[in-house]
Design a protein around this motif. Sequence first.
Motif, PDB file in Angstrom:
ATOM      1  N   ARG A 162      36.180  53.291  18.290  1.00 15.46           N
ATOM      2  CA  ARG A 162      36.332  53.488  16.542  1.00 15.46           C
ATOM      3  C   ARG A 162      37.659  54.255  16.420  1.00 15.46           C
ATOM      4  NH1 ARG A 162      31.831  55.128  15.651  1.00 15.46           N
ATOM      5  NH2 ARG A 162      30.962  53.159  15.339  1.00 15.46           N
ATOM      6  N   ASN A 192      41.678  41.736   2.304  1.00 19.15           N
ATOM      7  CA  ASN A 192      40.439  42.431   1.886  1.00 19.15           C
ATOM      8  C   ASN A 192      40.092  42.229   0.379  1.00 19.15           C
ATOM      9  OD1 ASN A 192      39.700  43.045   4.480  1.00 19.15           O
ATOM     10  ND2 ASN A 192      41.293  44.924   4.509  1.00 19.15           N
ATOM     11  N   MET A 197      36.710  44.013  -0.072  1.00 19.26           N
ATOM     12  CA  MET A 197      36.444  44.826   1.186  1.00 19.26           C
ATOM     13  C   MET A 197      37.845  45.735   1.527  1.00 19.26           C
ATOM     14  SD  MET A 197      35.148  41.812   3.905  1.00 19.26           S
ATOM     15  CE  MET A 197      36.324  40.757   3.436  1.00 19.26           C
ATOM     16  N   ASP A 198      38.571  45.976   0.342  1.00 16.06           N
ATOM     17  CA  ASP A 198      39.635  46.623   0.375  1.00 16.06           C
ATOM     18  C   ASP A 198      39.292  48.344   1.165  1.00 16.06           C
ATOM     19  OD1 ASP A 198      41.849  45.340  -0.850  1.00 16.06           O
ATOM     20  OD2 ASP A 198      40.150  45.320  -2.633  1.00 16.06           O
ATOM     21  N   TYR A 199      40.358  48.635   1.918  1.00 13.86           N
ATOM     22  CA  TYR A 199      40.285  50.156   2.364  1.00 13.86           C
ATOM     23  C   TYR A 199      41.374  50.892   1.875  1.00 13.86           C
ATOM     24  CZ  TYR A 199      37.706  47.699   6.232  1.00 13.86           C
ATOM     25  OH  TYR A 199      36.736  47.081   6.926  1.00 13.86           O
ATOM     26  N   ASP A 203      40.857  55.454   8.163  1.00 14.15           N
ATOM     27  CA  ASP A 203      39.636  56.089   8.771  1.00 14.15           C
ATOM     28  C   ASP A 203      38.527  55.279   7.816  1.00 14.15           C
ATOM     29  OD1 ASP A 203      40.854  57.577  10.701  1.00 14.15           O
ATOM     30  OD2 ASP A 203      41.172  59.425   9.391  1.00 14.15           O
ATOM     31  N   ASP A 204      38.628  54.399   7.122  1.00 10.20           N
ATOM     32  CA  ASP A 204      37.527  53.915   6.368  1.00 10.20           C
ATOM     33  C   ASP A 204      37.005  52.744   7.188  1.00 10.20           C
ATOM     34  OD1 ASP A 204      37.326  55.626   4.187  1.00 10.20           O
ATOM     35  OD2 ASP A 204      38.512  53.917   2.839  1.00 10.20           O
ATOM     36  N   ASP A 206      35.585  50.445  10.053  1.00 16.03           N
ATOM     37  CA  ASP A 206      34.780  50.649  11.082  1.00 16.03           C
ATOM     38  C   ASP A 206      34.929  49.420  12.038  1.00 16.03           C
ATOM     39  OD1 ASP A 206      32.387  51.505  12.519  1.00 16.03           O
ATOM     40  OD2 ASP A 206      31.150  51.390  10.645  1.00 16.03           O
ATOM     41  N   LEU A 207      34.006  49.463  13.133  1.00 15.46           N
ATOM     42  CA  LEU A 207      34.215  48.508  14.138  1.00 15.46           C
ATOM     43  C   LEU A 207      33.510  47.241  13.396  1.00 15.46           C
ATOM     44  CD1 LEU A 207      33.784  50.392  17.357  1.00 15.46           C
ATOM     45  CD2 LEU A 207      35.740  49.666  16.039  1.00 15.46           C
TER      46      LEU A 207
ATOM     47  N   SER C  45      36.077  46.162  -6.117  1.00 13.44           N
ATOM     48  CA  SER C  45      37.244  47.205  -5.621  1.00 13.44           C
ATOM     49  C   SER C  45      38.591  46.919  -6.354  1.00 13.44           C
ATOM     50  CB  SER C  45      37.485  46.740  -4.098  1.00 13.44           C
ATOM     51  OG  SER C  45      38.029  45.354  -4.028  1.00 13.44           O
ATOM     52  N   ARG C  46      38.726  46.041  -7.347  1.00 18.95           N
ATOM     53  CA  ARG C  46      39.886  45.860  -8.036  1.00 18.95           C
ATOM     54  C   ARG C  46      39.460  46.477  -9.502  1.00 18.95           C
ATOM     55  NH1 ARG C  46      44.044  43.243  -4.919  1.00 18.95           N
ATOM     56  NH2 ARG C  46      43.254  43.766  -2.673  1.00 18.95           N
ATOM     57  N   PRO C  83      32.303  48.796  -3.343  1.00 20.23           N
ATOM     58  CA  PRO C  83      33.787  48.957  -2.401  1.00 20.23           C
ATOM     59  C   PRO C  83      33.263  49.891  -1.325  1.00 20.23           C
ATOM     60  CG  PRO C  83      33.849  49.363  -4.883  1.00 20.23           C
ATOM     61  CD  PRO C  83      32.523  49.088  -4.453  1.00 20.23           C
ATOM     62  N   ARG C  84      34.152  50.178  -0.481  1.00 20.43           N
ATOM     63  CA  ARG C  84      33.991  50.937   0.768  1.00 20.43           C
ATOM     64  C   ARG C  84      33.804  52.475   0.184  1.00 20.43           C
ATOM     65  NH1 ARG C  84      33.244  54.238   3.779  1.00 20.43           N
ATOM     66  NH2 ARG C  84      33.887  54.602   5.774  1.00 20.43           N
ATOM     67  N   LYS C 104      25.962  47.126   8.119  1.00 21.79           N
ATOM     68  CA  LYS C 104      27.157  48.044   7.774  1.00 21.79           C
ATOM     69  C   LYS C 104      27.863  47.321   6.584  1.00 21.79           C
ATOM     70  CE  LYS C 104      28.907  48.954  11.703  1.00 21.79           C
ATOM     71  NZ  LYS C 104      29.440  49.468  12.730  1.00 21.79           N
ATOM     72  N   PHE C 105      28.781  47.902   6.021  1.00 19.01           N
ATOM     73  CA  PHE C 105      29.991  47.626   5.514  1.00 19.01           C
ATOM     74  C   PHE C 105      30.906  46.842   6.303  1.00 19.01           C
ATOM     75  CE2 PHE C 105      34.204  47.696   3.480  1.00 19.01           C
ATOM     76  CZ  PHE C 105      34.142  47.521   2.412  1.00 19.01           C
ATOM     77  N   SER C 107      31.041  43.064   5.072  1.00 19.61           N
ATOM     78  CA  SER C 107      30.904  41.732   4.665  1.00 19.61           C
ATOM     79  C   SER C 107      30.395  41.777   3.161  1.00 19.61           C
ATOM     80  CB  SER C 107      30.080  40.678   5.229  1.00 19.61           C
ATOM     81  OG  SER C 107      28.960  41.485   5.528  1.00 19.61           O
ATOM     82  N   ALA C 371      39.956  35.511   5.100  1.00 19.90           N
ATOM     83  CA  ALA C 371      38.526  36.029   4.798  1.00 19.90           C
ATOM     84  C   ALA C 371      37.640  35.307   5.434  1.00 19.90           C
ATOM     85  CB  ALA C 371      38.454  36.696   3.463  1.00 19.90           C
TER      86      ALA C 371
END
Lengths: 643, 643, 643
Positions: A162, A192, A197-199, A203-204, A206-207, C45-46, C83-84, C104-105, C107, C371
């Motif tokens: 990761r 994203n 799914m925006d980061y 470091d946000d 993940d795998l 997220s927007r 969002p993340r 997990k985050f 999707s 995506a």
Amino acid sequence: MTAMRRTLGVCYYPEHWPEELWAEDARRMAETGLTWVRIGEFAWSRIEPEPDQLDWGWLDRAIETLGAAGLKVVLGTPTATPPRWMLNRHPDMLALDSEGRPRKFGSRRHYCFSHAGYLEECRRIVTELAHRYGRNPYVAAWQADNEYGCHDTVISYSDAARRAFRDWLRAQFPAVNGNGGDIGALNRAWGNVFWSMDYADFDDIDLPNLTVTEPNPAHSLAFRRFSSAQVVRFNRAQADIIRAHSDAPIAHNYMGRVTEFDHFDLGADLDIASWDSYPLGFLEDRVGASDADQRHFARQGDPDFQAFHHDLYRAVGRGRWWIMEQQPGPVNWAPYNPAPLPGMVRLWTWEAFAHGAEAVCYFRWRQAPFAQEQMHAGLLRPDSAEAPGLAEARQVAGELADAPGVDPEQAPVALIFDYDADWAWKVQPHGKGLSYFSLVFDHYRALRRAGLSVDILPPSARDFSGYRAVFAPGLIHMAADLKRALAESGAEIVIGPRSGARDRNFSIPVPLPPSLPGLDVTVSRVESLRPDMPVPVEGGGTVTGYREELAGSADTVFADYSGAPVAVRQGRLTYMGGWGDAELLDRLVVGIGLRSQLPILQLPLGVRVRDTAIERFWFNHNSCPVETPAGRLPAAGVLRVPR
Amino acid sequence: MTAMRRTLGVCYYPEHWPEELWAEDARRMAETGLTWVRIGEFAWSRIEPEPDQLDWGWLDRAIETLGAAGLKVVLGTPTATPPRWMLNRHPDMLALDSEGRPRKFGSRRHYCFSHAGYLEECRRIVTELAHRYGRNPYVAAWQADNEYGCHDTVISYSDAARRAFRDWLRAQFPAVNGNGGDIGALNRAWGNVFWSMDYADFDDIDLPNLTVTEPNPAHSLAFRRFSSAQVVRFNRAQADIIRAHSDAPIAHNYMGRVTEFDHFDLGADLDIASWDSYPLGFLEDRVGASDADQRHFARQGDPDFQAFHHDLYRAVGRGRWWIMEQQPGPVNWAPYNPAPLPGMVRLWTWEAFAHGAEAVCYFRWRQAPFAQEQMHAGLLRPDSAEAPGLAEARQVAGELADAPGVDPEQAPVALIFDYDADWAWKVQPHGKGLSYFSLVFDHYRALRRAGLSVDILPPSARDFSGYRAVFAPGLIHMAADLKRALAESGAEIVIGPRSGARDRNFSIPVPLPPSLPGLDVTVSRVESLRPDMPVPVEGGGTVTGYREELAGSADTVFADYSGAPVAVRQGRLTYMGGWGDAELLDRLVVGIGLRSQLPILQLPLGVRVRDTAIERFWFNHNSCPVETPAGRLPAAGVLRVPR
Amino acid sequence: MTAMRRTLGVCYYPEHWPEELWAEDARRMAETGLTWVRIGEFAWSRIEPEPDQLDWGWLDRAIETLGAAGLKVVLGTPTATPPRWMLNRHPDMLALDSEGRPRKFGSRRHYCFSHAGYLEECRRIVTELAHRYGRNPYVAAWQADNEYGCHDTVISYSDAARRAFRDWLRAQFPAVNGNGGDIGALNRAWGNVFWSMDYADFDDIDLPNLTVTEPNPAHSLAFRRFSSAQVVRFNRAQADIIRAHSDAPIAHNYMGRVTEFDHFDLGADLDIASWDSYPLGFLEDRVGASDADQRHFARQGDPDFQAFHHDLYRAVGRGRWWIMEQQPGPVNWAPYNPAPLPGMVRLWTWEAFAHGAEAVCYFRWRQAPFAQEQMHAGLLRPDSAEAPGLAEARQVAGELADAPGVDPEQAPVALIFDYDADWAWKVQPHGKGLSYFSLVFDHYRALRRAGLSVDILPPSARDFSGYRAVFAPGLIHMAADLKRALAESGAEIVIGPRSGARDRNFSIPVPLPPSLPGLDVTVSRVESLRPDMPVPVEGGGTVTGYREELAGSADTVFADYSGAPVAVRQGRLTYMGGWGDAELLDRLVVGIGLRSQLPILQLPLGVRVRDTAIERFWFNHNSCPVETPAGRLPAAGVLRVPR
């Protein structure tokens, strides 16, 4: 350059046997006509029984004994089997599987490629090994690690992976100021915005495992690219060290149909590509043949699967390649493990030579009575009596004495194989069971049924001179200069389906694919189809599993019965808008063959040919004799005919 | 010794019903002709509702009520269902599955056999129970725990198991000075040099789950032996306590085809072996019959599966055995749960008696309206009306009045069954789907098709006097003195395939197997075969799934069409070098029968016979009548013919 | 009430496209004849790129642009895609799967319905959204969240769920003093005495996963009811907030065959029910059709599956329902994703209107190039060219101009659908593959083959006036007043199998089921059957998979060849004691039709009719023309005939 001599060898584990057996073993190897003996690749616990306590004595004596008998040693680095004490030093070095479970000690390949501490340990032991034997007169080649990726070991979901993935992504999307990464660029490239799914930061990220439903395919593909790069990095660390201490060539023994890392990329750091060929195990376990073919070839192996890998590793090794492990009898690891038809060990060996192998090494010398591979045949039985494979090896050794050396020649046809495309199809097969490897292999089979010798090329190829035809199916991402090079090559070019269907970051490009200069066709819609609803093609054959709707002014080559095009052509550029069955691919190959003056045969089931510069080889993979233009081929027969 | 009376019984849960129903239930049981009533085995939460607060009142009254009605009580220890509060005391007492997940509270058998704290709790509650009821006049037998191993509960990957396994291994490989274990001896015995798996200390050894690829088979087999030993130890703790307080015999109710622990070893601590017979559930769930047979026998059960277990538990109980739970109607737990054909409950009961059962107890008295087994039929419906099984039980009770008692006789044929061999095949089936149990069961079926009564023997048997033939297929490890005893027995001996193929620690022995004194044959190579590639045998039948190459001077009994031997013989010793299909096994049995003057029948599908000292029983497992030499057998019919 | 106008719409993601495209997109939508545009449901997220930093600008402008073009906006709450950064605030908000792994985050739908912190965040963002747009003139409807339960997201095994389940159980079994719960009552209701599963406290109760063998079915059913209630609670929180700020109707878009929560319960808080209709994806993924039907209808979809959901959501919406997402071309998520037969997009749309839909919205406007859903067709291609679906949508828009409005009429036949019964069958199918949904759907198919229009009713229905026949198969728990209402309704009533087989807490009731006033029948025994052992019924058809033994004085309607009753009747009450195949269900429907003067047709394969108050619609789901009483129906044809 003079043709290199074709040689035989064997894999040997002196640490498994009483030292008093070694000399006799070496004598019998030499007497059999073997040149090479590979040793050492699983012996870390005997080289370093306790941390930092190195025991070289036995290995010194083993090399001396083997070399004194006239054998050349291939020395393996032992990094595929870290000893148990390594776990005490690096408890977090294990890979995690996709469900988050550690892949524990107790077999082999129990390490994560991203673990910095373990990589450092590998550098240490390889340095020791290379320093000690780098100039040993008997050590004539090296093998780095063993079967990277075997047992699904490329991809790890560990913390180490990761962290490394995040850093790798930063490097893929560098900030303009060169300081870390540009997360906005990644968000845009991956789309994203979809599903929020925006980061905000690398470091946000993940795998891409254990997501609620499928992750972003761009995310998954990036993780596969990263995972491949970690293997390449791991191998390069060893190659660099060995090269600093030794002039002997460096090899790695790839495993059949392991496509999780880029063998071309890794091969760039090797002198010789080699692979481990287990025709019967593969047929049961990974070829994907029909039940009927699995039955028909159960004791012979698939007639194209080994050849495909031979041609692949000739490309990976840039001409220099070996079989490092050749099946000599029944194996232990497939769902069913039959004994080979008498003659097949010889056939497999000659087939490798026909495809340009420099050496074929049998795995293994003597069947081990213990542990995981105790049911894996060797050239000797556990009681040291000769197993059936030994006589066939001896026969080949005798035949080699009169045979010419390795004499490669450029094939008339090229087929591009792209690991990155394989990952992309795995990330998004779109239809159940669709696989890039199978698509390329279906094309390879058709070319072989037509009696053609084939060169496999990496996707980095740009010079296609000398080829009359180039096939590049399923290249889901195509670099612009590859498109250009193909279009301008002068060869007949066959691409599609799914060619150029995605950009580098897995978005659909606009204009829509394939967007090939000189070919006016647009894939306006795609569909995947149940296996029981093939679409018949006028004139014979079907499209099965995957179909594209084609628009544009290019000429129709194949059409379905509604008149909708299945393949189109403009000039020398042909686009296949679907996955052809064997009959349709045969028609495609014959048509291209006619257009490019290729000599086309119609080979019977299980019969294959392969040309070198001076000879044509005929191989009969059937358990009954077959009449061929070159004469009667006995069961498991090999014919060599001067060209 | 006079023949013991054949008796019937039932399983009952007074704690499930209002106390005012008990006396009426007891009266109806007695009236039906039942002798035994088993109670208590799941009642811990009512015996000890809170930690250390024992409530004996209801159990005292239940035993008194049942006993007063003339019934004999089998009292179960409640250790298969620790109450919820036990988890508060011992949060780590749960077993872990092979993927490391806890097997949680909420059903039953939620404990790890290796957990010392839970074992202590079991000792405590069994002591309390045995102390209170050990001399109770109505308590005529005991049952320890319930169905050890049901729901795959033998093997646990918990920390407790890991620690105990290391200690167990130390004892297996003791240091010469008697101080702990000799890790070098273990490394050598297991061949840990392979893949650098050497251990420096017993505490380095992990459980053999979650390894990258398969663990060392020696490691896996050791863990299975250890796991079996933990069950034996757990049971012995209870038996010792009960025996100190009571003279009533101790039983355990084994479950069909649970082979994860050694029933012979555990049985050594019992007075009576018993098992739980669910013919329809087994047919759907674990017999492994063909689809056609599953359809044909869907309402009758497999015609050999129960008989096999009857014969097995007669051996486990050293002559004394029961059915502790007999299916009385549809069950709840199989993929499909049909109702039995009318007459089958009676047939199953008589079949058990024909094989020597002392008692047959039906499960259960009244169908429970709640919880996991609410769809499991009883002799009564949930509304206390009679369910169809009751009439058949009553009929048998009537028939028993005139019938002779249990009258066992040594069978003419013996078949060795070895749990250790079953584990070895599970660890290394070599071919997909190959199982030791199935191999032995295939032989058993062939013997039964020939009308033979069979004794099953443990692998510790050394005295074969009285047997005309002994079959011992698949004994992958054979002790030297067993080999000798068989060779010198005077009976016709049939061994193979895989007999003696491994030493005690799962290494291939040299000289190669089978290495039987007096039989010159060597297994020079083995192979496993796809199910669709059977090897035809001259004269009829095939070898399917597993085949050996045989060398040596013994006479060929069966050969394939290339002339290669499939079975060989020298004197009275026959070796089968492969897995025969039904036709080949029939030929084998008939041949052995002729050589040893055994009376051979050719029984039609679903018809079986079983001899006691004074009677021959005929059973018709078909849903239509069948003509037999003994007369017309109706559907689900039973005939008893004096011998 | 005048008939509501039938309208079309589309789903749109302004945040996916450059702002300069919006106006042109809006213009083309309006020009196509679309009324509605759904936006916003994945845009959190927007809207809130960083915690508490709200960015409304783009959404203000998007709504303004769309509204200005004459479109009405359906505004979605974005709570399906936190969002993340939300994970940083609430690391434990993820659901856990049944094996204890976090979902997990990466999707969508990555939240546990029981997490209090996340629910609070949802309240916050919905309040913001409703406050800002509640009175916006262009916002004409709302959608709460998106596809609750999609990707198996109803059930979570998280700590939050465990705590909430315990509290929910306390409320289900309240203490007499009103102080917490009565654990004794729970123990009795569940039958926890079985296997010593008694609890001392509600906090002892765990979630019913990872038990050694199956958990108590009462425990599992309670957990499913709890899980459904959590979804209802979650949705109600949003609906209450929106309603406080807006008069526009509130919808949710349910997903096909997601039955893990009670859609009727949730629908009680909505103004409009809507669902997402993907006929081809469903056929491949969840209809459960035979292979032959999957092949036959591969490009058309199942002929009954959509209709069933239309009728279901008409009931859920108490008359008001939409298609919120209509498949417009190939999708991306099924095992195989073929393109629809030309005409099917139009047919699907008209079919929805025939069943009373107010609006049909296509998913989506333009195919996204990036995506997870990049292979999901839109009305436009990624390059903005028209995809084939657009022309069909435009055609329907034109046809609607002359068509009458929504004109519902009570159907002559009712079919009860009960989510609670579906959970009960899932908890205890008794036979492999038996499912309540399939049982009800099999009845629905039979009614449709007979040309009948059907109303689906919730199990809370008590007024059956106006129906000539009511079918209620498989209602495993039936409230006493439902039984009474059915028995007294005057309609022909068909119940069974398994009707009333359990009380509210999953115990078998005494007297035994069905215990329906006025019908003297008792299910005295049940069995499940292998699929290959259907029981033939006199006169035609079979019972397959599940069978009951019936006792009592009611008349036999169907019997097997032994004379045992399969269905019985007394007055207007019919009980089916088994699962009829298609032929038997056709006989049942025809018989009921004759008794109740229903007009019965015999429709050919793939042809279906549906009546509104003024028209009869004919639909041809075949790829070839069919002759019908109403005239020739072309492939994918729709006929509207005045009644």
